[in-house]
Design a protein around this motif. Structure first.
Motif, mmCIF file in Angstrom:
data_model
loop_
_atom_site.group_PDB
_atom_site.id
_atom_site.type_symbol
_atom_site.label_atom_id
_atom_site.label_comp_id
_atom_site.label_asym_id
_atom_site.label_seq_id
_atom_site.Cartn_x
_atom_site.Cartn_y
_atom_site.Cartn_z
ATOM 1 N N PHE A 167 50.497 36.113 30.884
ATOM 2 C CA PHE A 167 50.264 37.692 31.312
ATOM 3 C C PHE A 167 50.597 38.122 32.692
ATOM 4 C CE2 PHE A 167 48.373 41.631 31.637
ATOM 5 C CZ PHE A 167 48.198 42.141 30.341
ATOM 6 N N GLY A 168 49.934 37.283 33.605
ATOM 7 C CA GLY A 168 50.243 37.808 35.018
ATOM 8 C C GLY A 168 51.663 37.412 35.266
ATOM 9 N N ALA A 169 52.510 36.493 34.785
ATOM 10 C CA ALA A 169 53.643 36.281 35.143
ATOM 11 C C ALA A 169 54.760 37.501 34.615
ATOM 12 C CB ALA A 169 54.403 34.910 34.494
ATOM 13 N N VAL A 170 54.410 37.719 33.310
ATOM 14 C CA VAL A 170 55.228 38.658 32.577
ATOM 15 C C VAL A 170 55.162 40.170 33.223
ATOM 16 C CG1 VAL A 170 53.959 39.615 30.724
ATOM 17 C CG2 VAL A 170 56.342 39.309 30.308
ATOM 18 N N PHE A 171 54.021 40.607 33.696
ATOM 19 C CA PHE A 171 54.202 41.945 34.382
ATOM 20 C C PHE A 171 54.042 41.988 35.782
ATOM 21 C CE2 PHE A 171 51.950 42.646 29.972
ATOM 22 C CZ PHE A 171 52.896 43.427 29.462
ATOM 23 N N GLY A 172 53.905 40.597 36.386
ATOM 24 C CA GLY A 172 53.799 40.718 37.985
ATOM 25 C C GLY A 172 52.536 41.040 38.398
ATOM 26 N N THR A 173 51.289 41.048 37.514
ATOM 27 C CA THR A 173 49.948 41.228 37.906
ATOM 28 C C THR A 173 49.145 40.225 37.751
ATOM 29 O OG1 THR A 173 49.608 42.111 35.741
ATOM 30 C CG2 THR A 173 50.361 43.604 37.024
ATOM 31 N N PRO A 174 48.957 39.243 38.706
ATOM 32 C CA PRO A 174 48.099 37.950 38.721
ATOM 33 C C PRO A 174 46.645 38.061 38.238
ATOM 34 C CG PRO A 174 48.959 38.205 41.030
ATOM 35 C CD PRO A 174 49.432 39.225 40.010
ATOM 36 N N LEU A 175 46.079 39.114 39.226
ATOM 37 C CA LEU A 175 44.814 39.416 38.758
ATOM 38 C C LEU A 175 44.656 39.991 37.530
ATOM 39 C CD1 LEU A 175 41.768 39.341 39.857
ATOM 40 C CD2 LEU A 175 42.348 41.680 41.026
ATOM 41 N N THR A 176 45.074 40.988 37.120
ATOM 42 C CA THR A 176 45.125 41.443 35.817
ATOM 43 C C THR A 176 45.292 40.072 34.668
ATOM 44 O OG1 THR A 176 46.296 43.369 36.519
ATOM 45 C CG2 THR A 176 46.011 43.347 34.112
ATOM 46 N N GLY A 177 46.104 39.253 34.955
ATOM 47 C CA GLY A 177 46.171 38.440 34.143
ATOM 48 C C GLY A 177 45.038 37.429 33.899
ATOM 49 N N ALA A 178 44.471 37.228 34.895
ATOM 50 C CA ALA A 178 43.226 36.337 34.912
ATOM 51 C C ALA A 178 41.956 37.026 34.214
ATOM 52 C CB ALA A 178 42.811 35.877 36.325
ATOM 53 N N PRO B 190 40.150 28.751 37.274
ATOM 54 C CA PRO B 190 41.387 28.280 36.676
ATOM 55 C C PRO B 190 42.318 29.441 36.363
ATOM 56 C CG PRO B 190 39.684 26.919 35.769
ATOM 57 C CD PRO B 190 39.066 28.199 36.548
ATOM 58 N N CYS B 191 41.974 30.412 35.726
ATOM 59 C CA CYS B 191 42.730 31.443 35.249
ATOM 60 C C CYS B 191 43.466 32.272 36.667
ATOM 61 C CB CYS B 191 41.952 32.387 34.672
ATOM 62 S SG CYS B 191 41.649 31.965 32.927
ATOM 63 N N LEU B 192 42.809 32.347 37.454
ATOM 64 C CA LEU B 192 43.278 32.872 38.756
ATOM 65 C C LEU B 192 44.547 32.140 39.287
ATOM 66 C CD1 LEU B 192 40.430 34.735 40.976
ATOM 67 C CD2 LEU B 192 42.857 35.660 40.336
ATOM 68 N N PHE B 193 44.128 30.869 39.479
ATOM 69 C CA PHE B 193 44.991 29.916 39.967
ATOM 70 C C PHE B 193 46.295 29.949 39.446
ATOM 71 C CE2 PHE B 193 41.678 26.765 42.087
ATOM 72 C CZ PHE B 193 41.966 27.239 43.281
ATOM 73 N N ALA B 194 46.274 29.629 38.004
ATOM 74 C CA ALA B 194 47.414 29.384 36.926
ATOM 75 C C ALA B 194 48.190 31.026 37.028
ATOM 76 C CB ALA B 194 46.887 29.380 35.554
ATOM 77 N N SER B 195 47.603 31.924 36.850
ATOM 78 C CA SER B 195 48.137 33.248 36.961
ATOM 79 C C SER B 195 48.875 33.583 38.318
ATOM 80 C CB SER B 195 47.413 34.398 36.631
ATOM 81 O OG SER B 195 46.462 34.829 37.613
ATOM 82 N N ILE B 196 48.439 33.091 39.496
ATOM 83 C CA ILE B 196 48.780 33.457 40.675
ATOM 84 C C ILE B 196 50.356 32.516 40.656
ATOM 85 C CG2 ILE B 196 48.767 32.808 43.086
ATOM 86 C CD1 ILE B 196 45.913 33.698 42.887
ATOM 87 N N ILE B 197 50.135 31.089 40.430
ATOM 88 C CA ILE B 197 51.388 30.450 40.482
ATOM 89 C C ILE B 197 52.515 30.724 39.585
ATOM 90 C CG2 ILE B 197 51.942 28.036 40.080
ATOM 91 C CD1 ILE B 197 49.281 27.081 41.200
#
Lengths: 426, 426
Positions: B157-168, B187-194
């Motif tokens: 989710f974070g990768a597709v929209f460019g919104t890592p915090l929202t993804g987590a 874990p969600c924050l780490f993964a979506s940021i990366i």
């Protein structure tokens, strides 16, 4: 059927919305007005002490006065924020109506004589006691009393800092550690918005903070990434420190309280010697910077929350001194909140760490500001929103990283003993 | 003792942090890379259809192809996002490894031939299937598999929209309605940021949106208040509409599915006639604006999400047409997410409502963008953060009001049937 379904459910929700909007008006107006009065008295007291610095020598006597005020008039008020949380978890004797007025007066006394304390505890207790009073007048059901108490917390918190969304999220988040439930969010939002509006309408200003760091495009791998990885690592390391300091703060308040209780059989001696300790501490530091709220500067070059956002605006151990001053003040029975001192501790620690790590100072001051608070109260989401409401949304990802990291490193205790553990951290 | 206490607890947390940081690197890199490939293929497919509009006539055949791809290769993949949620609630057969690849290919096919769908479902399924695969390779425990699946959702989710915090936040919020638990947030924050970093590193851009509304100081009671009360009322009224439209959308997808199932005994006829329905709908509208993603303009003056942020950038009933196009597309077995169409529906509805209520158009387009999504997925907090990450933090209070109001008015269904009810709305 399709339309009928929509209708019955939606009319229920609409009724709920209108009911809580109607209830929020008196709650928000009353709490907002009392918080406005409190903020005005507080600022007056702080500036009065600036021009009459000898008032500090009366701090021990002020402590004794506060002790007797609570002894004769307080009933269960002494339990403060924890009592409000207990009433939300399990309704008991209710929040006494005098709690708000007492904590308002005694917080102003604490600050007038230089005790190091905050404001949010006072605002939350004003909110809780007014909410309980109105709940009684309106003859609300038990479940509605619970919701109105949360709305009271939201209104008090939102009004005192000028951050209505943070107030609402704080109220639903602080009740239990590790989880959040949405059922009371709408009443909390209504009440905190109206509370904040009311403080504004009374013409009471809030402090403005500013992050002057603008990310440039000259960091490691800048051609490929839009965030600086190195900066994120520094933020995580700093946030571990923020979390540990939250833990130390929360633990110290309890320990100092217990040490003083074991030392003095006569209760009023506790705030008396607490006051003397603050006087001695001030002499040993050689400056009055760690007294009272820490927002306004007593003299040019004083260390305040605002100064911590600039290079050279904090000493290396300002955060430690403020921790000691505040835990002694609050641990020996003086009144006020913990949050503004936590902002101070975080901002000055952020300043110190940024200097050591060659990181942007105003950004790290802002991160410390919210993250130490997040760790000590276990409210990382409210603090992330506070970052957005106070400093803008550009660094929201950093705010979240800082608040959640600090939250995980601050342990399960926190400054509110009545906070329940919803979901353990590990 | 004091220091020892800190030590043992903190070392546990540090180990946890390092372990999940290490796990997040392959998860984020792989998911981010596959999402980058997906976004690139998607854009290529969309622009290819723009220059070859006759491709729409092959949509029925494309639907049949998708049907058979899933029939022969899909196993349980067809259940999509719901399967991932089920595996998080109650581990079963696991997420099949082919899910990510299949949904990537079939989503690109859907868009190449003009089906109206989104991206987030695809990204989340890519995330889920890669996470499951890695969990197997790393031989993780059941509880860790669960966490890694959530991290996979976050990264996708974070990768597709460019919104890592929202993804987590989305990953921890979407699982259950009405509450949020923090245990998997790190874990969600780490993964979506990366994941987001990886998409960036591949040079894939995201759409930028801009709210050009700047609040002036000439509103009702402006001398006393810093927010416009009248504007807040308009926001609440619009958000009730956003919530109701979320409800209609979520309900229509199910109903169209059931209607088609009852009409056709032969399964592959469903996507075939679904495709024909989309062709007929396009003819009756007279323009191709409601096909595919709705982000890029097929011609000057086409109605897109971006155009909805400007006056005259949407027709009065654009939101309704997009609702019909998308629910028919997804209800008859085409692939893709629901979220980008929900953005489209919300932004165009915001445009229409702002015009009727004399409210700022770009602000209301932004509010609709996040609020219809919040209502349909029951993730008001993630959507509030999405507002901050996409549009900036200045209007965070409005974002929260819009998302939570829409959330309360959207009912308990939502577009994910596997979402559990944590805390009922009323």
């Amino acid at each position: 059927m399709f339309l009928k379904n929509i209708k019955s459910e939606r009319i229920q929700i609409l009724t709920y919305l209108l009911k809580w909007f109607a209830l929020s008006i008196p709650v928000g107006l009353l709490i907002g007005s009392m918080v406005a009065l409190f903020l005005w008295l507080l600022t007056t007291a702080i500036f009065f002490r600036f021009s009459h610095p000898y008032l500090l020598y009366f701090l021990p006597l002020a402590g004794v006065a506060i002790h007797f005020i609570y002894k004769f008039l307080g009933k269960s008020s002494e339990k403060g924020n924890n009592l409000i949380m207990d009433e939300i978890h399990q309704p008991g004797g209710g929040v006494p109506p005098q709690m708000g007025v007492l904590v308002l007066i005694t917080t102003v006394i604490t600050h007038l004589f230089g005790g190091s304390a905050g404001r949010e505890g006072t605002a939350v207790q004003i909110g809780g006691s007014i909410a309980q009073l109105l709940a009684k007048w309106f003859k609300l059901s038990a479940i509605d009393v619970k919701t109105l108490l949360m709305a009271g917390i939201a209104a008090g918190f939102g009004a005192v800092f000028g951050t209505p969304l943070t107030g609402a999220i704080f109220a639903i988040e602080v009740i239990a550690l590790g989880r959040l439930k949405y059922d009371a969010i709408i009443p909390c939002l209504f009440a905190s918005i109206i509370g904040d509006f009311t403080v504004n309408a009374w013409g009471i200003p809030h402090t403005h903070y500013h992050i002057d760091f603008v990310e440039t495009k000259d960091f490691f791998l800048a051609a490929y990434l839009h965030w600086d990885i190195l900066l994120i690592f520094k933020i995580i390391i700093a946030s571990v420190a923020f979390g540990l300091v939250s833990y130390v703060f929360a633990t110290l308040v309890y320990r100092i309280k217990n040490i003083f209780i074991s030392l003095f059989k006569i209760k009023w001696l506790i705030p008396f010697f607490g006051g003397i300790a603050i006087i001695l501490l001030t002499f040993s530091v050689g400056k009055p910077d760690y007294l009272s709220l820490g927002v306004n500067a007593e003299y040019d070059g004083a260390i305040t929350i605002t100064s911590a956002f600039k290079a050279g605006g904090a000493d290396t151990f300002s955060w430690l001194w403020k921790t000691i001053f505040t835990t002694v003040t609050l641990g020996t029975g003086f009144k006020g909140g913990e949050v503004t001192p936590l902002f101070y501790i975080g901002a000055t620690l952020g300043n110190t760490l940024a200097t050591f790590m060659d990181a942007p100072i105003s950004l790290f001051a802002a991160l410390g500001f919210i993250a130490v608070f997040a760790g000590a109260t276990n409210t990382p989401l409210a603090c992330t929103f506070m970052g957005v409401e106070l400093f803008g949304g550009q660094y929201v990802l950093f705010f979240a990283i800082a608040c959640f990291t600090a939250y995980f490193f601050s342990g399960h205790s926190g400054i509110y003993s009545s906070q329940r553990i919803g979901v353990p951290k590990l």
